[in-house]
Design a protein around this motif. Sequence first.
Motif, PDB file in Angstrom:
ATOM      1  N   ILE A   1       1.010  -1.225  -0.037  1.00 14.15           N
ATOM      2  CA  ILE A   1      -0.091   0.053  -0.036  1.00 14.15           C
ATOM      3  C   ILE A   1       0.923   1.231   0.012  1.00 14.15           C
ATOM      4  N   SER A   2       1.828   1.164   0.734  1.00 17.01           N
ATOM      5  CA  SER A   2       2.768   2.478   1.198  1.00 17.01           C
ATOM      6  C   SER A   2       3.336   2.702  -0.251  1.00 17.01           C
ATOM      7  N   SER A   3       3.748   1.770  -0.895  1.00 19.35           N
ATOM      8  CA  SER A   3       4.805   1.943  -2.201  1.00 19.35           C
ATOM      9  C   SER A   3       3.937   2.566  -3.213  1.00 19.35           C
ATOM     10  N   TYR A   4       2.651   2.269  -3.257  1.00 19.97           N
ATOM     11  CA  TYR A   4       1.834   3.152  -4.392  1.00 19.97           C
ATOM     12  C   TYR A   4       1.821   4.507  -3.984  1.00 19.97           C
ATOM     13  N   CYS A   5       1.395   4.445  -2.936  1.00 18.72           N
ATOM     14  CA  CYS A   5       1.021   5.870  -2.403  1.00 18.72           C
ATOM     15  C   CYS A   5       2.410   6.508  -2.517  1.00 18.72           C
ATOM     16  N   PHE A   6       3.607   6.285  -2.055  1.00 16.43           N
ATOM     17  CA  PHE A   6       4.762   7.062  -1.964  1.00 16.43           C
ATOM     18  C   PHE A   6       5.304   7.523  -3.461  1.00 16.43           C
ATOM     19  N   PHE A   7       5.088   6.231  -4.460  1.00 11.54           N
ATOM     20  CA  PHE A   7       5.590   6.474  -5.760  1.00 11.54           C
ATOM     21  C   PHE A   7       4.863   7.574  -6.333  1.00 11.54           C
ATOM     22  N   ARG A   8       3.308   7.525  -6.174  1.00  5.84           N
ATOM     23  CA  ARG A   8       2.867   8.739  -6.852  1.00  5.84           C
ATOM     24  C   ARG A   8       2.926   9.952  -6.525  1.00  5.84           C
ATOM     25  N   VAL A   9       3.538  10.192  -5.206  1.00  2.31           N
ATOM     26  CA  VAL A   9       3.829  11.551  -4.788  1.00  2.31           C
ATOM     27  C   VAL A   9       5.348  11.809  -5.385  1.00  2.31           C
ATOM     28  N   ALA A  10       6.107  10.923  -4.704  1.00  3.09           N
ATOM     29  CA  ALA A  10       7.666  11.021  -5.032  1.00  3.09           C
ATOM     30  C   ALA A  10       8.016  11.198  -6.407  1.00  3.09           C
ATOM     31  N   ASN A  11       7.535  10.329  -7.225  1.00  3.55           N
ATOM     32  CA  ASN A  11       7.776  10.418  -8.740  1.00  3.55           C
ATOM     33  C   ASN A  11       6.876  10.956  -9.687  1.00  3.55           C
ATOM     34  N   ARG A  12       6.192  11.891  -9.223  1.00  7.76           N
ATOM     35  CA  ARG A  12       5.194  12.906  -9.987  1.00  7.76           C
ATOM     36  C   ARG A  12       5.792  13.609 -11.187  1.00  7.76           C
ATOM     37  N   HIS A  13       6.740  14.119 -10.805  1.00  5.75           N
ATOM     38  CA  HIS A  13       7.419  14.972 -11.742  1.00  5.75           C
ATOM     39  C   HIS A  13       8.148  14.038 -12.886  1.00  5.75           C
ATOM     40  N   THR A  14       8.762  13.075 -12.609  1.00  2.00           N
ATOM     41  CA  THR A  14       9.759  12.281 -13.469  1.00  2.00           C
ATOM     42  C   THR A  14       8.787  11.422 -14.469  1.00  2.00           C
ATOM     43  N   PHE A  15       7.761  10.864 -13.689  1.00  2.00           N
ATOM     44  CA  PHE A  15       6.578  10.173 -14.539  1.00  2.00           C
ATOM     45  C   PHE A  15       5.932  11.116 -15.213  1.00  2.00           C
ATOM     46  N   GLY A  16       5.570  12.172 -14.916  1.00  2.00           N
ATOM     47  CA  GLY A  16       4.944  13.018 -15.822  1.00  2.00           C
ATOM     48  C   GLY A  16       5.855  13.486 -17.085  1.00  2.00           C
ATOM     49  N   ALA A  17       7.097  13.720 -16.898  1.00  2.00           N
ATOM     50  CA  ALA A  17       8.076  14.134 -18.036  1.00  2.00           C
ATOM     51  C   ALA A  17       8.154  12.949 -18.898  1.00  2.00           C
ATOM     52  N   LEU A  18       8.110  11.680 -18.326  1.00  2.00           N
ATOM     53  CA  LEU A  18       8.241  10.458 -19.335  1.00  2.00           C
ATOM     54  C   LEU A  18       7.263   9.787 -19.916  1.00  2.00           C
ATOM     55  N   PHE A  19       6.130  10.084 -19.294  1.00  2.00           N
ATOM     56  CA  PHE A  19       4.844   9.542 -19.980  1.00  2.00           C
ATOM     57  C   PHE A  19       3.635  10.607 -20.059  1.00  2.00           C
ATOM     58  N   GLY A  20       4.011  11.768 -19.757  1.00  2.79           N
ATOM     59  CA  GLY A  20       2.910  12.798 -20.130  1.00  2.79           C
ATOM     60  C   GLY A  20       1.496  12.708 -19.191  1.00  2.79           C
ATOM     61  N   ARG A  21       1.401  12.338 -18.102  1.00  2.00           N
ATOM     62  CA  ARG A  21       0.534  12.112 -17.076  1.00  2.00           C
ATOM     63  C   ARG A  21       1.007  12.563 -15.567  1.00  2.00           C
ATOM     64  N   ASP A  22      -0.012  13.380 -15.135  1.00  2.00           N
ATOM     65  CA  ASP A  22       0.406  13.781 -13.662  1.00  2.00           C
ATOM     66  C   ASP A  22      -0.406  12.897 -12.854  1.00  2.00           C
ATOM     67  N   LEU A  23       0.422  12.103 -12.001  1.00  2.00           N
ATOM     68  CA  LEU A  23       0.042  11.301 -11.046  1.00  2.00           C
ATOM     69  C   LEU A  23      -1.059  11.939  -9.922  1.00  2.00           C
ATOM     70  N   VAL A  24      -0.549  13.251  -9.719  1.00  8.27           N
ATOM     71  CA  VAL A  24      -1.442  13.910  -8.667  1.00  8.27           C
ATOM     72  C   VAL A  24      -2.533  14.750  -9.252  1.00  8.27           C
ATOM     73  N   ASP A  25      -2.927  14.784 -10.676  1.00  8.78           N
ATOM     74  CA  ASP A  25      -3.775  15.211 -11.167  1.00  8.78           C
ATOM     75  C   ASP A  25      -5.182  15.509 -10.510  1.00  8.78           C
ATOM     76  N   PRO A  26      -5.781  16.510 -10.046  1.00  9.23           N
ATOM     77  CA  PRO A  26      -7.102  16.571  -9.253  1.00  9.23           C
ATOM     78  C   PRO A  26      -8.113  15.789  -9.970  1.00  9.23           C
TER      79      PRO A  26
END
Length: 221
Positions: free
Chosen positions: A171-196
Amino acid sequence: MTSVEEPARPNGRIRDAVRTRAEILDVATQEFARAGYDGARVDEIAALTRTTKRMIYYYFGGKEQLFTAVLERSYGVIREAEQGLDVEHLDPVAAIRRLAELTFDHHEAHPDFIRLVSIENIHGAAHIAGSEKLGRIGSPALDVIRRILESGRESGLFTADVDAVDLHAMISSYCFFRVANRHTFGALFGRDLVDPARREHYRSMLGDMVIAYLTADRAAD
């Protein structure tokens, strides 16, 4: 480290020690999260508060102890939220979903906590290992997870052979990744994981994944 005597208080005013410590910790949390342990400066933290560097040393002893205090308080916040979790009246499926949602909500609402944990991992968890308080704090969530897993297995709903620590990590790994990797994930895949606009999608997705794993039909294994 040599202890620092309490500085004289200007104009004879008596400082509210609790308020002063809290203010220092608020600013220190932001500075350590922003600049990292190595980049943060006690001088800068003092300049951003209504106190002095000498007062910070008086209350905390030094930069290392201040960072440890920041970690202790940050972990204390999530532990307090876990202690307040009431799922005893829920069935096992609803209970584990509620616990997952609590972790999701907390990590999203406390991005500084995510950064602080990342920084502490860079330092090999040296400050956590040296903290008696963190060594005793544990995780109330583990006790809740154990009770939910036991109830789910007894009812036949849960089939996964998983312990509380592993499920907590999942559970924690999913929640942590979503916030910690928001910017790198967005740059690579064009999707903001914390988009409201997609928040409820990701929140539901976490619960769905956990429940699907716990309730999967393993008759063919």
